[in-house]
Enzyme design. Sequence first.
Site, PDB file in Angstrom:
ATOM      1  N   CYS A 117       0.821  -1.204   0.000  1.00  0.00           N
ATOM      2  CA  CYS A 117       0.000   0.000   0.000  1.00  0.00           C
ATOM      3  C   CYS A 117       0.857   1.256   0.000  1.00  0.00           C
ATOM      4  CB  CYS A 117      -0.962   0.029   1.184  1.00  0.00           C
ATOM      5  SG  CYS A 117      -2.123   1.395   1.080  1.00  0.00           S
ATOM      6  N   CYS A 137      -5.734   3.007  -4.742  1.00  0.00           N
ATOM      7  CA  CYS A 137      -5.230   3.447  -3.446  1.00  0.00           C
ATOM      8  C   CYS A 137      -6.225   4.448  -2.867  1.00  0.00           C
ATOM      9  CB  CYS A 137      -3.858   4.088  -3.591  1.00  0.00           C
ATOM     10  SG  CYS A 137      -3.169   4.625  -2.007  1.00  0.00           S
TER      11      CYS A 137
END
Length: 441
Positions: free
Chosen positions: A191, A369
Site C-alpha cells: 500500500c 489506493c
Amino acid sequence: MAGVVLRSSLARAPSKVPSLLSRSYATSTPARAHHRVVVVGGGTAGITAAAQLKRTPQLANSDVAILDPAPPGWTLVGSGLKPLDGMKRPLADVVPTGVKHYPLTVSTFEPENNVVKTSEGVNVSYDYLVVAPGLETNFAGVSGLQEALADPTSLVSSIYSHKTVEQVWRNIQGFKKGKAVFTQPAGVIKCAGAPQKILWMALSQWNRNGVRGDIDATFATGAASMFAVPKYSEALERLRRERNVDGLFQHNLVAVDAKNKVATFKNLADNGKEVQREFDFLHVVPPQKPWDWVAKSPLADAAGWVDVDKATTRHNKYANVFSIGDASSLPNSKTAAAITSQAPVLVENLLAIMEGRKPAAAYDGYASCPLLTGHNELMLCEFKYGGVPKETFAGVFGSQDQPMRIFYHLKKDLFPTVYWNSFLKGTWFGPKGWSKPSSLS
C-alpha cells in the site's frame, strides 16, 4: 481496501508451531500430502484466489489447500478510524469452506518436482501452485528502529506492526508541539499510499486539536515524488504545499536514535550522503522485501519476485505455477484492490491450463489506493499499468484527483464490510463490484 488484512497467530514463527498445533493435527498430518491446487499464503491474495477457485464448477469438488505465512498491517486502525479488534480475525475463520488449511511455514519450492517443502518437515505436492505470501516487513532494516518501537515513550511508532499500530493514534492525539516526521522507504511497499494516509490524518487531527501551528511536519520519502502516478502525484504535491509540509524526496531512512531524537537518512540523489533530522514525533514505514524463501527459490526473478507474465499471472518458466499479490513480479502497486482484478484473471487462466486451453484472460494492471487526506475526505486513486488513471466514478463525481467525502465513507464504512463478507469469499470483483467481468464469465 489496503490496510484491512488478515492475521495468523502462526505467522512466520516456525519455532513455535509444534507447541501451538493441536495433538490431533500433529498426529494426523502425514510427512507428505498432495492436492490438486496448493495456495501458498493466507493473506488477502491467497484467500481470495482459493475462494474464487472453489466457486468454479470445475474445482468445486476438487481438493484445494492453503499454506499460511500471513503478514499484517493496518491503516484504518493507525488513523483512529477503526478499533484493532474489528480489523483482525483468526485465519481459520476466513479460510474458504472445503479448503484444507496447513498452518505451516514454507521453507523452499521444488517446482521441478511440484513440491513445496515446509520447516515442519511436511512436504506438500501439487498439480497446480498459486504463490501469494505477501512481503516481509523488515524492521531490522532500519538501525535502532526495533528498540525505538519497543519504547512507548519514544513517540516512534508504525502502522506496519500490530504491536504498535494502536500506539500510532495515541501518539498523534497526545502530540502538541514540536517536529513531526513521517517516512516512506525507497522501493516497493504494501500500500504505497499508507505512509501519506497517516501524515494527512495526523495533520487533520492536529487541526482539530488546535495545535497544528505549533507542529512542524515533514514527509521524508525514498521516492522522487509524492506518488508514482503523475496525475495523483501532482494533486498530492499541491496538498503538501498548501498544508505546509516539508518534503524530503529521495531520502531513505536508515537509522533512528530514539534517545537523542534523531533520524538519519541517506540522500539517494546525492550519492547516499547522510542527512540527519531531529524529531519529537516519528512515524516509520520500514523497508519491505520478498521473503527469502521466495527470493532464493527457482520461482524468483533476479529481483526476488515470483516471475510471472504481467498479463496472464502465469509463471514464465513453470506452466502450472501462478502468482498474484505483493510477492508477484506484476509491475504495479501492491494493494488489496489490485488483487480484485488479478484473482479473476488467475482463476480463468489456471482453469484454461487445466482444460488444455491457452490462457486468454489478461490483467491490465488495475490498482487502487483509497488515500485518506483528512477526516471526511479521501482521494480515490485508481490506475492501471503505465500510471494511466482508470477511474470508476469519474463519470459521476468528476476527476478523482480531488479529495471527496463520498470516497471517505466508501473506505471507512463500506469497504471493510465488503472485504470480510464478499472479497474473501470470492464474490467481489473490484471496479465491477459483485459482477464478474464479462470476459471471464
